[in-house]
Design an enzyme around this catalytic site. Structure first.
Site, short mmCIF file in Angstrom:
data_model
loop_
_atom_site.label_atom_id
_atom_site.label_comp_id
_atom_site.label_asym_id
_atom_site.label_seq_id
_atom_site.Cartn_x
_atom_site.Cartn_y
_atom_site.Cartn_z
N LYS A 16 0.84 -1.21 0.00
CA LYS A 16 0.00 0.00 0.00
C LYS A 16 0.87 1.26 0.00
CE LYS A 16 -2.09 -1.21 3.86
NZ LYS A 16 -1.38 -2.50 4.15
N ARG A 88 -9.83 0.85 8.55
CA ARG A 88 -9.31 -0.44 8.98
C ARG A 88 -10.39 -1.31 9.61
NH1 ARG A 88 -3.48 0.23 8.67
NH2 ARG A 88 -2.51 -1.54 9.66
N ARG A 127 11.90 -6.04 4.98
CA ARG A 127 11.71 -4.59 4.81
C ARG A 127 12.69 -3.82 5.71
NH1 ARG A 127 5.93 -1.83 5.46
NH2 ARG A 127 5.96 -2.92 7.46
N ARG A 160 11.34 -1.87 11.13
CA ARG A 160 10.21 -1.40 11.95
C ARG A 160 10.01 -2.34 13.13
NH1 ARG A 160 5.07 0.11 8.22
NH2 ARG A 160 4.02 -1.13 9.81
N ARG A 171 -0.75 -9.07 13.19
CA ARG A 171 -1.30 -8.06 12.27
C ARG A 171 -2.15 -8.74 11.19
NH1 ARG A 171 4.25 -5.57 10.74
NH2 ARG A 171 3.15 -4.36 9.18
#
Ligand code: AP5
Length: 215
Positions: A16, A88, A127, A160, A171
């Site tokens: 996203k 969300r 990431r 992160r 998540r």
């Protein structure tokens, strides 16, 4: 003038943020990422950041009232935007509809980026982000030129704090339980479009551009 917005919907790591940044760069959409707004608040130690921190560490949703205030402020004076990470849950989606009515705005498309769970875990564990400019890398698919340093700022990249396997699984489960019902919500409104987001970032971007071609 009517405000026009699109929503990028999809599980964590579906791309996203990557796609929203391209839409901002190439088509002038203002990128509104609730995740980025919250991380900034946490970094700056604001009251919002203090509330959000523990929810984010666990991969749980931050309370709606906090999020809605952030989004309402971010939408001020903006007439062409892409929402990344919001709404969300159904309650946030209903509140977004109210905001659009109040602000003479319209959500034209909700674009669902579809990616399998295995690919999500692979992407998120690889990431890395620049703590200075926020640029996002991937050690497998889009690594920095110089060993773990940002191509732009030269500073050491970081992971992160929610990109660890346990939090990623949580998540994903929050996504399935709370966010996935929005697929039906936007399908009923006739604005949902599904895109295969396992393809390369460029191919995904081209598919999005075809969907929003009219802007
Ligand atoms: P948020 O920051 O929104 O996280 P998320 O939804 O989990 O999404 P991500 O940012 O992890 O992934 P992304 O889809 O943007 O993927 P990216 O482009 O980076 O939210 C974080 C937390 O904040 C939440 O857990 C919650 O606590 C809170 N929060 C936020 N919004 C909230 C709300 N509305 N309500 C309540 N709480 C909220 O890509 C991922 C990686 O893959 C990158 O390394 C990238 O380079 C790579 N990549 C991207 N596209 C491709 C591709 N096509 N092929 C290969 N690799 C790719």
């Amino acid at each position: 003038m009517e405000r026009i917005g699109i929503i990028l919907l999809g599980p964590p790591g579906s791309g996203k943020g990557t796609q929203a940044k391209e839409l901002e760069k190439k088509f002038g959409f203002v990128h509104i990422s609730t995740g980025d707004l919250l991380r900034k608040a946490v970094r700056e130690g604001t009251p919002v950041g203090k509330i959000a921190e523990k929810y984010m560490r666990e991969g749980a949703l931050v309370p709606d009232d906090v999020i809605l205030k952030l989004v309402n402020e971010a939408l001020d004076g903006v007439d062409k935007f892409v929402l990344d990470g919001f709404p969300r849950n159904t309650s946030q989606a209903e509140k977004l509809d109210d905001m659009m009515r109040e602000k003479s705005g319209k959500i034209t498309k909700a674009i669902l980026l579809e990616v399998t769970d295995d690919e999500i875990v692979r992407r998120l564990l690889a990431r890395r982000v620049c703590p200075s400019c926020g640029r996002v890398y991937n050690l497998i698919t889009s690594p920095p030129k110089d060993d773990n340093k940002c191509d732009v700022c030269g500073v050491q990249l970081i992971r992160r704090s929610d990109d660890n396997e346990d939090t990623i699984r949580n998540r994903l489960s929050v996504y399935r339980n709370e966010t996935a019902p929005l697929i039906d919500y936007y399908e009923r409104k006739g604005i949902l479009v599904k895109i295969d987001a396992e393809k390369s970032p460029d191919e995904v971007f081209n598919a999005i551009v075809r969907v929003i071609g009219a802007h």
